[in-house]
Design an enzyme around this catalytic site. Sequence first.
Site, PDB file in Angstrom:
ATOM      1  N   ASP A  25       0.829  -1.216   0.000  1.00  0.00           N
ATOM      2  CA  ASP A  25       0.000   0.000   0.000  1.00  0.00           C
ATOM      3  C   ASP A  25       0.863   1.266   0.000  1.00  0.00           C
ATOM      4  OD1 ASP A  25      -2.420   1.338  -0.026  1.00  0.00           O
ATOM      5  OD2 ASP A  25      -2.568   1.421   2.157  1.00  0.00           O
ATOM      6  N   ASN A  73     -11.150  -2.774  -4.960  1.00  0.00           N
ATOM      7  CA  ASN A  73     -10.455  -1.721  -5.722  1.00  0.00           C
ATOM      8  C   ASN A  73     -11.186  -1.318  -7.012  1.00  0.00           C
ATOM      9  OD1 ASN A  73      -7.132  -2.787  -4.680  1.00  0.00           O
ATOM     10  ND2 ASN A  73      -8.344  -1.073  -3.947  1.00  0.00           N
TER      11      ASN A  73
END
Length: 251
Positions: A25, A73
Amino acid sequence: MSRSPAAEAADNANAVPRHVAVVMDGNGRWARQRYMPRFFGHKQGVDALVRAVNAFADRGVQYLTVFAFSSENWKRPTEEVSGLMSLVLVAVSKYLTKLAGDGVRIRIIGDRSAVSDKLRAAWEHAEALTEKNSRITLSVAFNYGGRWDVVQACRRAIADGVKPEQFDEHFLSRQLALSFAPDPDLFIRTGGEMRMSNFLLWQAAYSELFFTECLWPDFGEAEIDAALQAYAQRDRRFGGIRALEVVPEGT
Ligand code: IPE
Ligand code: IPE
Ligand code: MG
Protein backbone atom coordinates in the site's frame (compact mmCIF):
# COMPACT_ATOMS: atom_id res chain seq x y z
CA MET A 1 21.23 -9.52 31.32
CA SER A 2 22.65 -12.25 29.09
CA ARG A 3 20.19 -14.75 27.69
CA SER A 4 20.46 -18.50 28.09
CA PRO A 5 21.37 -20.62 25.04
CA ALA A 6 17.91 -22.25 25.30
CA ALA A 7 16.22 -18.85 25.06
CA GLU A 8 18.31 -17.95 22.01
CA ALA A 9 17.45 -21.29 20.40
CA ALA A 10 13.72 -20.76 21.01
CA ASP A 11 13.91 -17.33 19.36
CA ASN A 12 15.84 -18.63 16.40
CA ALA A 13 13.39 -21.47 15.81
CA ASN A 14 11.31 -19.12 13.68
CA ALA A 15 14.13 -16.88 12.57
CA VAL A 16 13.09 -16.80 8.91
CA PRO A 17 9.41 -16.89 7.97
CA ARG A 18 8.57 -19.51 5.35
CA HIS A 19 5.71 -17.44 4.02
CA VAL A 20 5.42 -13.66 3.94
CA ALA A 21 2.24 -11.85 2.88
CA VAL A 22 2.39 -8.18 1.92
CA VAL A 23 -0.28 -5.52 1.45
CA MET A 24 1.62 -3.28 -0.97
CA ASP A 25 0.00 0.00 0.00
CA GLY A 26 0.98 3.63 -0.51
CA ASN A 27 1.68 3.91 -4.26
CA GLY A 28 -0.78 6.79 -4.69
CA ARG A 29 0.67 8.81 -1.81
CA TRP A 30 4.21 8.13 -3.00
CA ALA A 31 3.31 9.67 -6.39
CA ARG A 32 1.40 12.57 -4.84
CA GLN A 33 4.43 13.49 -2.72
CA ARG A 34 6.26 13.95 -6.03
CA TYR A 35 3.42 15.87 -7.71
CA MET A 36 3.00 12.98 -10.09
CA PRO A 37 -0.16 11.08 -11.16
CA ARG A 38 -1.09 8.01 -9.08
CA PHE A 39 -0.23 5.76 -12.01
CA PHE A 40 3.43 6.73 -11.65
CA GLY A 41 3.35 5.34 -8.12
CA HIS A 42 1.84 2.06 -9.32
CA LYS A 43 4.55 1.80 -11.96
CA GLN A 44 7.27 2.25 -9.34
CA GLY A 45 5.38 -0.25 -7.22
CA VAL A 46 5.94 -2.96 -9.83
CA ASP A 47 9.70 -2.31 -9.80
CA ALA A 48 9.68 -2.44 -5.98
CA LEU A 49 7.92 -5.82 -6.16
CA VAL A 50 10.49 -7.33 -8.50
CA ARG A 51 13.28 -6.16 -6.17
CA ALA A 52 11.43 -7.45 -3.12
CA VAL A 53 10.88 -10.96 -4.54
CA ASN A 54 14.61 -11.44 -4.98
CA ALA A 55 15.46 -9.90 -1.62
CA PHE A 56 12.99 -12.16 0.22
CA ALA A 57 14.23 -15.19 -1.71
CA ASP A 58 17.86 -14.35 -0.85
CA ARG A 59 16.88 -14.32 2.84
CA GLY A 60 15.33 -17.78 2.66
CA VAL A 61 11.63 -16.94 2.35
CA GLN A 62 9.91 -19.64 0.29
CA TYR A 63 6.51 -18.05 -0.35
CA LEU A 64 5.74 -14.40 -0.96
CA THR A 65 2.09 -13.46 -1.43
CA VAL A 66 1.31 -9.89 -2.41
CA PHE A 67 -1.93 -7.94 -2.59
CA ALA A 68 -2.00 -6.19 -5.97
CA PHE A 69 -5.71 -5.50 -6.51
CA SER A 70 -8.52 -6.11 -4.06
CA SER A 71 -12.13 -7.10 -4.72
CA GLU A 72 -12.95 -3.58 -3.51
CA ASN A 73 -10.46 -1.72 -5.72
CA TRP A 74 -13.06 -1.68 -8.51
CA LYS A 75 -14.51 1.29 -6.62
CA ARG A 76 -11.62 3.45 -7.87
CA PRO A 77 -12.03 5.79 -10.83
CA THR A 78 -12.29 3.95 -14.16
CA GLU A 79 -9.00 5.42 -15.42
CA GLU A 80 -7.10 4.12 -12.40
CA VAL A 81 -8.65 0.65 -12.72
CA SER A 82 -7.90 0.40 -16.45
CA GLY A 83 -4.43 1.83 -15.83
CA LEU A 84 -3.76 -0.93 -13.31
CA MET A 85 -5.04 -3.61 -15.71
CA SER A 86 -2.74 -2.44 -18.50
CA LEU A 87 0.14 -2.04 -16.05
CA VAL A 88 -0.12 -5.73 -15.16
CA LEU A 89 0.16 -6.67 -18.83
CA VAL A 90 3.18 -4.39 -19.25
CA ALA A 91 4.74 -5.78 -16.08
CA VAL A 92 4.35 -9.36 -17.30
CA SER A 93 5.99 -8.59 -20.63
CA LYS A 94 8.75 -6.54 -18.99
CA TYR A 95 9.67 -8.81 -16.09
CA LEU A 96 8.48 -12.36 -16.79
CA THR A 97 11.72 -13.51 -18.42
CA LYS A 98 13.79 -12.04 -15.61
CA LEU A 99 11.66 -13.56 -12.86
CA ALA A 100 11.59 -16.92 -14.61
CA GLY A 101 15.40 -16.77 -14.89
CA ASP A 102 15.66 -15.86 -11.21
CA GLY A 103 13.92 -19.12 -10.27
CA VAL A 104 10.63 -17.49 -9.25
CA ARG A 105 7.44 -19.51 -9.55
CA ILE A 106 4.50 -17.22 -10.29
CA ARG A 107 0.94 -17.93 -9.27
CA ILE A 108 -2.10 -15.70 -9.45
CA ILE A 109 -4.84 -15.91 -6.83
CA GLY A 110 -8.22 -14.19 -7.05
CA ASP A 111 -11.36 -14.13 -9.13
CA ARG A 112 -10.20 -14.31 -12.74
CA SER A 113 -13.70 -14.14 -14.19
CA ALA A 114 -13.79 -10.34 -14.15
CA VAL A 115 -10.53 -9.64 -16.00
CA SER A 116 -9.93 -9.47 -19.75
CA ASP A 117 -9.13 -12.56 -21.81
CA LYS A 118 -5.78 -10.98 -22.63
CA LEU A 119 -4.85 -10.60 -18.97
CA ARG A 120 -6.03 -14.11 -18.14
CA ALA A 121 -3.92 -15.48 -20.99
CA ALA A 122 -0.85 -13.54 -19.78
CA TRP A 123 -1.26 -15.01 -16.30
CA GLU A 124 -1.70 -18.52 -17.59
CA HIS A 125 1.47 -18.07 -19.64
CA ALA A 126 3.39 -16.74 -16.59
CA GLU A 127 2.19 -19.64 -14.44
CA ALA A 128 3.02 -22.27 -17.05
CA LEU A 129 6.43 -20.81 -17.85
CA THR A 130 7.54 -20.75 -14.21
CA GLU A 131 5.82 -23.95 -13.07
CA LYS A 132 9.07 -25.83 -12.44
CA ASN A 133 10.79 -23.01 -10.54
CA SER A 134 11.32 -23.57 -6.84
CA ARG A 135 13.52 -20.79 -5.42
CA ILE A 136 10.49 -18.83 -4.22
CA THR A 137 6.77 -18.85 -5.05
CA LEU A 138 5.35 -15.41 -5.76
CA SER A 139 1.57 -15.41 -5.48
CA VAL A 140 -0.02 -12.26 -6.82
CA ALA A 141 -3.47 -11.60 -5.37
CA PHE A 142 -5.47 -9.84 -8.04
CA ASN A 143 -9.20 -9.24 -7.78
CA TYR A 144 -8.77 -11.08 -4.50
CA GLY A 145 -10.69 -10.72 -1.27
CA GLY A 146 -10.49 -12.88 1.84
CA ARG A 147 -14.27 -13.10 1.95
CA TRP A 148 -14.45 -14.05 -1.71
CA ASP A 149 -11.90 -16.78 -1.00
CA VAL A 150 -13.94 -18.36 1.79
CA VAL A 151 -17.15 -18.14 -0.24
CA GLN A 152 -15.60 -19.70 -3.37
CA ALA A 153 -14.18 -22.49 -1.22
CA CYS A 154 -17.59 -23.22 0.33
CA ARG A 155 -19.28 -23.07 -3.05
CA ARG A 156 -16.89 -25.66 -4.39
CA ALA A 157 -17.57 -27.92 -1.45
CA ILE A 158 -21.33 -27.56 -1.93
CA ALA A 159 -21.03 -28.26 -5.66
CA ASP A 160 -19.02 -31.42 -4.84
CA GLY A 161 -21.78 -32.58 -2.51
CA VAL A 162 -19.57 -32.58 0.59
CA LYS A 163 -21.32 -33.88 3.70
CA PRO A 164 -21.38 -31.69 6.84
CA GLU A 165 -19.25 -34.20 8.79
CA GLN A 166 -16.54 -34.08 6.09
CA PHE A 167 -16.42 -30.30 6.23
CA ASP A 168 -13.89 -29.04 8.75
CA GLU A 169 -11.04 -26.50 8.92
CA HIS A 170 -8.61 -28.71 7.04
CA PHE A 171 -11.12 -29.38 4.32
CA LEU A 172 -11.88 -25.70 3.88
CA SER A 173 -8.17 -24.77 3.85
CA ARG A 174 -7.65 -27.18 0.98
CA GLN A 175 -10.27 -25.37 -1.13
CA LEU A 176 -8.81 -21.92 -0.54
CA ALA A 177 -6.83 -20.06 -3.20
CA LEU A 178 -3.54 -20.54 -1.30
CA SER A 179 -4.04 -24.26 -0.61
CA PHE A 180 -0.55 -24.94 -2.00
CA ALA A 181 1.21 -22.82 0.65
CA PRO A 182 1.53 -22.92 4.44
CA ASP A 183 -0.29 -20.10 6.27
CA PRO A 184 1.64 -16.82 6.19
CA ASP A 185 4.04 -16.50 9.14
CA LEU A 186 4.51 -12.79 8.64
CA PHE A 187 1.91 -10.31 7.36
CA ILE A 188 3.37 -6.94 6.35
CA ARG A 189 1.46 -3.82 5.42
CA THR A 190 3.26 -0.78 4.05
CA GLY A 191 1.79 2.72 3.82
CA GLY A 192 0.96 3.28 7.46
CA GLU A 193 -2.62 1.91 7.65
CA MET A 194 -3.19 -0.72 10.28
CA ARG A 195 -5.87 -2.87 8.71
CA MET A 196 -6.12 -6.01 6.63
CA SER A 197 -8.45 -4.63 3.93
CA ASN A 198 -9.87 -8.10 3.22
CA PHE A 199 -6.53 -9.82 2.51
CA LEU A 200 -6.05 -13.49 3.54
CA LEU A 201 -8.56 -13.28 6.38
CA TRP A 202 -8.63 -17.02 7.05
CA GLN A 203 -4.96 -17.76 6.44
CA ALA A 204 -3.62 -14.92 8.59
CA ALA A 205 -5.29 -16.19 11.78
CA TYR A 206 -1.89 -16.62 13.47
CA SER A 207 0.35 -14.48 11.28
CA GLU A 208 2.67 -12.02 12.97
CA LEU A 209 1.63 -8.53 11.90
CA PHE A 210 4.12 -5.86 10.87
CA PHE A 211 3.02 -2.37 9.91
CA THR A 212 5.34 0.26 8.50
CA GLU A 213 4.89 3.87 7.44
CA CYS A 214 7.18 3.19 4.47
CA LEU A 215 5.26 3.64 1.20
CA TRP A 216 5.40 0.58 -1.04
CA PRO A 217 7.66 2.00 -3.83
CA ASP A 218 10.28 2.75 -1.12
CA PHE A 219 10.10 -0.71 0.45
CA GLY A 220 13.62 -2.02 -0.13
CA GLU A 221 16.21 -4.26 1.49
CA ALA A 222 16.56 -2.16 4.66
CA GLU A 223 12.79 -2.32 5.31
CA ILE A 224 12.71 -6.03 4.50
CA ASP A 225 15.50 -6.64 7.00
CA ALA A 226 13.66 -4.57 9.62
CA ALA A 227 10.50 -6.63 9.13
CA LEU A 228 12.37 -9.94 9.26
CA GLN A 229 14.27 -8.81 12.34
CA ALA A 230 11.03 -7.86 14.10
CA TYR A 231 9.58 -11.24 13.15
CA ALA A 232 12.57 -13.10 14.57
CA GLN A 233 11.94 -11.46 17.98
CA ARG A 234 8.31 -12.55 18.16
CA ASP A 235 7.17 -15.28 20.49
CA ARG A 236 4.64 -17.32 18.56
CA ARG A 237 2.45 -19.23 20.96
CA PHE A 238 -0.55 -20.29 18.82
CA GLY A 239 -2.68 -20.27 21.93
CA GLY A 240 -0.19 -22.28 23.99
CA ILE A 241 2.51 -21.02 26.32
CA ARG A 242 6.20 -20.37 25.77
CA ALA A 243 8.09 -23.62 25.21
CA LEU A 244 10.59 -22.62 27.91
CA GLU A 245 7.83 -22.28 30.49
CA VAL A 246 6.59 -25.83 30.09
CA VAL A 247 7.58 -27.59 33.30
CA PRO A 248 8.34 -31.29 32.82
CA GLU A 249 5.81 -33.50 34.60
CA GLY A 250 6.78 -34.61 38.09
CA THR A 251 8.84 -31.52 38.93
C1 IPE B 1 -1.76 0.26 -3.29
O1 IPE B 1 -1.50 1.62 -3.33
C2 IPE B 1 -1.90 -0.34 -4.66
C3 IPE B 1 -3.28 -0.69 -5.03
C4 IPE B 1 -4.32 -0.70 -4.24
C5 IPE B 1 -3.46 -1.10 -6.40
P1 IPE B 1 -2.68 2.68 -3.28
O2 IPE B 1 -3.11 2.97 -4.68
O3 IPE B 1 -3.76 2.21 -2.39
O4 IPE B 1 -1.92 3.90 -2.65
P2 IPE B 1 -2.49 4.92 -1.59
O5 IPE B 1 -2.96 4.12 -0.41
O6 IPE B 1 -3.60 5.67 -2.25
O7 IPE B 1 -1.32 5.80 -1.26
C1 IPE C 1 -5.35 -2.69 -0.06
O1 IPE C 1 -5.08 -1.34 -0.19
C2 IPE C 1 -5.33 -3.35 -1.38
C3 IPE C 1 -4.04 -3.44 -2.06
C4 IPE C 1 -2.90 -3.02 -1.59
C5 IPE C 1 -4.08 -4.05 -3.34
P1 IPE C 1 -6.23 -0.25 -0.30
O2 IPE C 1 -5.54 1.05 -0.47
O3 IPE C 1 -7.22 -0.64 -1.32
O4 IPE C 1 -6.92 -0.36 1.14
P2 IPE C 1 -7.85 0.65 1.92
O5 IPE C 1 -8.92 1.11 0.97
O6 IPE C 1 -6.97 1.79 2.35
O7 IPE C 1 -8.36 -0.13 3.08
MG1 MG D 1 -4.13 2.45 -0.40
